[in-house]
Design a protein around this motif. Structure first.
Motif, PDB file in Angstrom:
ATOM      1  N   HIS A 171       0.829  -1.197   0.000  1.00 26.30           N
ATOM      2  CA  HIS A 171       0.000   0.000   0.000  1.00 26.30           C
ATOM      3  C   HIS A 171       0.869   1.254   0.000  1.00 26.30           C
ATOM      4  O   HIS A 171       2.044   1.217   0.369  1.00 26.30           O
ATOM      5  CB  HIS A 171      -0.913   0.014   1.227  1.00 26.30           C
ATOM      6  CG  HIS A 171      -1.724  -1.230   1.386  1.00 26.30           C
ATOM      7  ND1 HIS A 171      -2.631  -1.652   0.437  1.00 26.30           N
ATOM      8  CD2 HIS A 171      -1.764  -2.163   2.371  1.00 26.30           C
ATOM      9  CE1 HIS A 171      -3.200  -2.780   0.835  1.00 26.30           C
ATOM     10  NE2 HIS A 171      -2.681  -3.115   2.008  1.00 26.30           N
ATOM     11  N   ASP A 172       0.270   2.376  -0.394  1.00 29.38           N
ATOM     12  CA  ASP A 172       0.949   3.666  -0.354  1.00 29.38           C
ATOM     13  C   ASP A 172       0.508   4.433   0.881  1.00 29.38           C
ATOM     14  O   ASP A 172      -0.696   4.570   1.129  1.00 29.38           O
ATOM     15  CB  ASP A 172       0.617   4.494  -1.605  1.00 29.38           C
ATOM     16  CG  ASP A 172       1.114   3.853  -2.879  1.00 29.38           C
ATOM     17  OD1 ASP A 172       2.224   3.283  -2.853  1.00 29.38           O
ATOM     18  OD2 ASP A 172       0.404   3.912  -3.893  1.00 29.38           O
ATOM     19  N   VAL A 173       1.460   4.936   1.652  1.00 31.57           N
ATOM     20  CA  VAL A 173       1.149   5.792   2.799  1.00 31.57           C
ATOM     21  C   VAL A 173       1.174   7.239   2.312  1.00 31.57           C
ATOM     22  O   VAL A 173       2.216   7.729   1.880  1.00 31.57           O
ATOM     23  CB  VAL A 173       2.150   5.583   3.949  1.00 31.57           C
ATOM     24  CG1 VAL A 173       1.884   6.576   5.073  1.00 31.57           C
ATOM     25  CG2 VAL A 173       2.056   4.148   4.471  1.00 31.57           C
ATOM     26  N   ILE A 174       0.042   7.923   2.381  1.00 25.92           N
ATOM     27  CA  ILE A 174      -0.032   9.285   1.843  1.00 25.92           C
ATOM     28  C   ILE A 174       0.567  10.303   2.809  1.00 25.92           C
ATOM     29  O   ILE A 174       0.846  11.438   2.421  1.00 25.92           O
ATOM     30  CB  ILE A 174      -1.486   9.680   1.522  1.00 25.92           C
ATOM     31  CG1 ILE A 174      -2.319   9.751   2.809  1.00 25.92           C
ATOM     32  CG2 ILE A 174      -2.088   8.715   0.519  1.00 25.92           C
ATOM     33  CD1 ILE A 174      -3.638  10.462   2.634  1.00 25.92           C
ATOM     34  N   PHE A 178      -7.522   9.095  -0.029  1.00 32.15           N
ATOM     35  CA  PHE A 178      -7.113   7.946   0.777  1.00 32.15           C
ATOM     36  C   PHE A 178      -8.228   6.907   0.811  1.00 32.15           C
ATOM     37  O   PHE A 178      -9.402   7.218   0.655  1.00 32.15           O
ATOM     38  CB  PHE A 178      -6.749   8.383   2.201  1.00 32.15           C
ATOM     39  CG  PHE A 178      -7.817   9.191   2.894  1.00 32.15           C
ATOM     40  CD1 PHE A 178      -8.764   8.580   3.701  1.00 32.15           C
ATOM     41  CD2 PHE A 178      -7.883  10.575   2.715  1.00 32.15           C
ATOM     42  CE1 PHE A 178      -9.744   9.322   4.337  1.00 32.15           C
ATOM     43  CE2 PHE A 178      -8.858  11.328   3.345  1.00 32.15           C
ATOM     44  CZ  PHE A 178      -9.798  10.696   4.154  1.00 32.15           C
ATOM     45  N   ASP A 179      -7.823   5.646   1.022  1.00 27.29           N
ATOM     46  CA  ASP A 179      -8.755   4.519   1.034  1.00 27.29           C
ATOM     47  C   ASP A 179      -8.944   3.923   2.422  1.00 27.29           C
ATOM     48  O   ASP A 179      -9.876   3.149   2.636  1.00 27.29           O
ATOM     49  CB  ASP A 179      -8.242   3.409   0.104  1.00 27.29           C
ATOM     50  CG  ASP A 179      -7.941   3.908  -1.285  1.00 27.29           C
ATOM     51  OD1 ASP A 179      -8.831   4.542  -1.875  1.00 27.29           O
ATOM     52  OD2 ASP A 179      -6.817   3.678  -1.785  1.00 27.29           O
ATOM     53  N   LEU A 180      -8.044   4.261   3.337  1.00 25.71           N
ATOM     54  CA  LEU A 180      -8.070   3.674   4.677  1.00 25.71           C
ATOM     55  C   LEU A 180      -7.383   4.626   5.645  1.00 25.71           C
ATOM     56  O   LEU A 180      -6.393   5.271   5.291  1.00 25.71           O
ATOM     57  CB  LEU A 180      -7.333   2.322   4.664  1.00 25.71           C
ATOM     58  CG  LEU A 180      -7.078   1.626   6.001  1.00 25.71           C
ATOM     59  CD1 LEU A 180      -8.388   1.157   6.625  1.00 25.71           C
ATOM     60  CD2 LEU A 180      -6.122   0.444   5.820  1.00 25.71           C
ATOM     61  N   ILE A 181      -7.922   4.706   6.867  1.00 26.43           N
ATOM     62  CA  ILE A 181      -7.305   5.500   7.930  1.00 26.43           C
ATOM     63  C   ILE A 181      -6.864   4.554   9.035  1.00 26.43           C
ATOM     64  O   ILE A 181      -7.624   3.671   9.449  1.00 26.43           O
ATOM     65  CB  ILE A 181      -8.281   6.528   8.519  1.00 26.43           C
ATOM     66  CG1 ILE A 181      -8.800   7.473   7.434  1.00 26.43           C
ATOM     67  CG2 ILE A 181      -7.612   7.332   9.639  1.00 26.43           C
ATOM     68  CD1 ILE A 181      -9.948   8.356   7.912  1.00 26.43           C
TER      69      ILE A 181
END
Length: 269
Positions: A169-172, A190-193
């Motif tokens: 995954h990419d960490v924004i 973003f897709d997830l917190i």
């Protein structure tokens, strides 16, 4: 048993384990409401027939075994019809090997031993090992997304970032405060917190997440030293929780599970 004292003792034992059953059912379904429905159904089944507890297994193992029997008999599906992205997520879940996610969650999030998982799922230990291995492979091969981390401890934030990136995954970005989190959310998709509860300026990670979710609908994983405090069922609560101190496998599992319920179009079929 008819003895009132025994009934109170049994009820207390069940009540002590309920927060963890709630955590498990919510992680499986991706929803507080759906997970809690299964929890209630499990309690109703126990009220009708307590005989499944007449053995040497722990209260927790017996409670989870009761749930698993209901989960399997219901076809491991949800009562509500879904559409759009959530229907797509359910479609992905349906393609996974039966009982694989269950075994992985029981091991990594609930930290049951292999023997306990075998007792809960009514399979042998070798089958448990196979299911966990299969789950890790299938989850890793299906989902990629963009993750926001809300964490004020630099070392913990770095650890979580590394784990998330190793999953592909990419960490924004990493936010340390409520304000930073909201600003990051406004600047990046973003897709997830993944959020801590207590932040650097004594602001609340829960408040930050609530503000972020006003404009989007993505899964959230909370990190807390006191998961039972967020698993009462009395108010809107998270579907995904990691207990502090956490293990790498717990973060990996929670992130992979939550990504199946991401509401953006980054799910990879």
């Amino acid at each position: 048993m008819t003895d009132t004292g025994a009934d109170i003792t049994f009820s207390d034992l069940i009540a002590a384990e309920l927060p963890y059953l709630r955590r498990y059912t919510r992680a499986l379904t991706g929803s507080q409401a759906r997970g809690d429905k299964y929890t209630v159904a499990t309690l109703e089944a126990i009220l009708k027939d307590r005989s499944t507890f007449d053995n040497d297994d722990s209260t927790r193992v017996n409670l989870f075994r009761c749930f698993h029997a209901i989960w399997v008999s219901s076809g491991q599906t949800f009562a509500e019809e879904e559409d759009g992205i959530r229907a797509r997520a359910q479609g992905l879940l349906a393609q996974l090997t039966t009982n694989s996610r269950e075994a992985l969650l029981l091991r990594t999030i609930e930290e049951f031993s292999l023997a306990d998982i075998a007792a809960i799922m009514q399979v042998d230990i070798e089958e448990v090992r196979r299911l966990i291995s299969t789950a890790n492979e299938e989850l890793a091969n299906n989902i990629r997304g963009r993750v926001m981390i809300i964490e004020d401890e630099p070392i913990i934030a770095a650890d979580i970032t590394a784990i998330v990136e190793q999953l592909g995954h990419d960490v924004i970005g990493v936010a340390r405060t409520h304000t930073e989190a909201v600003e990051l959310g406004q600047a990046e998709r973003f897709d997830l917190i993944l959020a801590d509860i207590q932040l650097a300026d004594n602001s609340s990670g829960i408040d930050a997440v609530n503000d972020l979710l006003k404009d989007t609908d993505v899964p959230v994983i909370f990190i807390t030293a006191f998961p039972e405090r967020l698993l009462t069922g009395d108010r809107p609560e998270p579907a995904f929780l990691i207990s502090k101190p956490f293990q790498e496998a717990q973060v990996q599992s929670a992130v992979s599970q939550a990504m199946f319920f991401a509401s953006t179009a980054t799910l990879k079929v």
